[in-house]
Design a protein around this motif. Sequence first.
Motif, PDB file in Angstrom:
ATOM      1  N   TYR A  53      29.719   1.372 -17.718  1.00 16.77           N
ATOM      2  CA  TYR A  53      29.255   0.003 -17.504  1.00 16.77           C
ATOM      3  C   TYR A  53      30.313  -1.008 -17.940  1.00 16.77           C
ATOM      4  O   TYR A  53      30.652  -1.941 -17.194  1.00 16.77           O
ATOM      5  CB  TYR A  53      27.955  -0.225 -18.278  1.00 16.77           C
ATOM      6  N   LEU A  54      30.863  -0.803 -19.132  1.00 13.96           N
ATOM      7  CA  LEU A  54      31.799  -1.770 -19.691  1.00 13.96           C
ATOM      8  C   LEU A  54      33.129  -1.778 -18.949  1.00 13.96           C
ATOM      9  O   LEU A  54      33.705  -2.846 -18.689  1.00 13.96           O
ATOM     10  CB  LEU A  54      32.029  -1.452 -21.165  1.00 13.96           C
ATOM     11  N   ASN A  56      33.543  -1.134 -15.879  1.00 13.01           N
ATOM     12  CA  ASN A  56      33.311  -1.798 -14.595  1.00 13.01           C
ATOM     13  C   ASN A  56      33.153  -3.308 -14.748  1.00 13.01           C
ATOM     14  O   ASN A  56      33.595  -4.077 -13.895  1.00 13.01           O
ATOM     15  CB  ASN A  56      32.065  -1.206 -13.928  1.00 13.01           C
ATOM     16  N   LYS A  57      32.528  -3.740 -15.844  1.00 14.85           N
ATOM     17  CA  LYS A  57      32.379  -5.173 -16.084  1.00 14.85           C
ATOM     18  C   LYS A  57      33.731  -5.838 -16.345  1.00 14.85           C
ATOM     19  O   LYS A  57      33.970  -6.973 -15.935  1.00 14.85           O
ATOM     20  CB  LYS A  57      31.448  -5.425 -17.275  1.00 14.85           C
ATOM     21  N   TYR A  60      36.399  -5.020 -12.536  1.00 15.19           N
ATOM     22  CA  TYR A  60      35.414  -4.848 -11.480  1.00 15.19           C
ATOM     23  C   TYR A  60      35.993  -4.159 -10.247  1.00 15.19           C
ATOM     24  O   TYR A  60      37.053  -4.521  -9.755  1.00 15.19           O
ATOM     25  CB  TYR A  60      34.857  -6.212 -11.087  1.00 15.19           C
ATOM     26  N   SER A  81      26.172  -2.872 -13.364  1.00 14.48           N
ATOM     27  CA  SER A  81      27.342  -3.651 -13.766  1.00 14.48           C
ATOM     28  C   SER A  81      27.974  -4.393 -12.587  1.00 14.48           C
ATOM     29  O   SER A  81      29.011  -5.035 -12.742  1.00 14.48           O
ATOM     30  CB  SER A  81      28.389  -2.753 -14.436  1.00 14.48           C
ATOM     31  N   GLY A  82      27.353  -4.283 -11.402  1.00 13.84           N
ATOM     32  CA  GLY A  82      27.763  -5.145 -10.305  1.00 13.84           C
ATOM     33  C   GLY A  82      28.413  -4.491  -9.105  1.00 13.84           C
ATOM     34  O   GLY A  82      28.794  -5.183  -8.167  1.00 13.84           O
ATOM     35  N   TYR A 184      28.880  -7.068 -26.194  1.00 12.45           N
ATOM     36  CA  TYR A 184      27.714  -6.193 -26.261  1.00 12.45           C
ATOM     37  C   TYR A 184      27.708  -5.442 -27.591  1.00 12.45           C
ATOM     38  O   TYR A 184      28.741  -5.305 -28.249  1.00 12.45           O
ATOM     39  CB  TYR A 184      27.745  -5.162 -25.131  1.00 12.45           C
TER      40      TYR A 184
END
Length: 305
Positions: A53-54, A56-57, A60, A81-82, A184
């Motif tokens: 997740y991180l 990818n954030k 991107y 995560s988009g 986070y």
Amino acid sequence: MISLFNIPNYIIDTSKFKSLLHDDIVTEFENNFASYVGAKYAVSLNSATNAIYLINKLWYNETYKVPTMIPPVVLNALITSGSKIEFTDDTWWIGDSFYLNCGTDFNVIDSAQKVYKNQFINESFYDNDLMYFSFYPTKMIGSSDGGMVVSNDKSKIDKIREMTFNGMSQESNNWERKQSMVGYKMYMNSISAYIANENLKMLDEKKYKIKKVRKKYNDAFGLNNTSEHLYRINVKNRDKFMQRAKGMDIVCGIHYDCAHLNPIFKHTFQNLKKSEKESKTTVSIPMHEALTVKDIDKVIKLVNG
């Protein structure tokens, strides 16, 4: 009962930790793990899912091509995560590592199911590649949970570390830290790091025993499976096989169903015949360091029966 995985038990004296959240054991484990896989830097997290997740954030990628036979947590992390996903028909990766993303600047390598000495040196292409690992209890290095990202790119590892600490800078004294970004709470705690570090110490011995089990299976079944995490076979009637295994007190698993056939991913539907066929016949049998000769013979009897 013959279990699918072995999870070592630990009694932990929490009084040895100054802080249960991020004591020196976390840094010790990061350094030991980075050295083992041949990377310069490592940052631990509370799960491999959050590592995905991180990453990818922070960097991107609009669309990922992922095998349809994959754990749902990978898809969840990418989508929440988009990113968008496209499914592929690859089945070879299960129990191994694979390139989650091949970029022009750096690659992201999923190694949640594989760990070996100098792995980052052997499998990375660029120094700034990112490789992540899982310490879920059933993985090669198990813990209460956790993940790790390694790289030779210090700036990327530092960026991930700040994000896992609520976007805080990394001065040694907590009261000197400043928030530089919105982040986070994703850092690894001391208990998880302690368990994983102890299991890292025993990894080579564990792998030696697993390889002996795997060889006996390969010889018995005429196969050449190479994974140290999962031993997968294909059976004609899986329901009947699983019922027979249960009757013999042998726990087996299924790795994995086809995600693209799940209605929640119907917008990604593709005709992936190889995966669709294999997902109906695949079974994972027990393969771990705690199996006795009697256990192994019983599993072989199940498969050949």
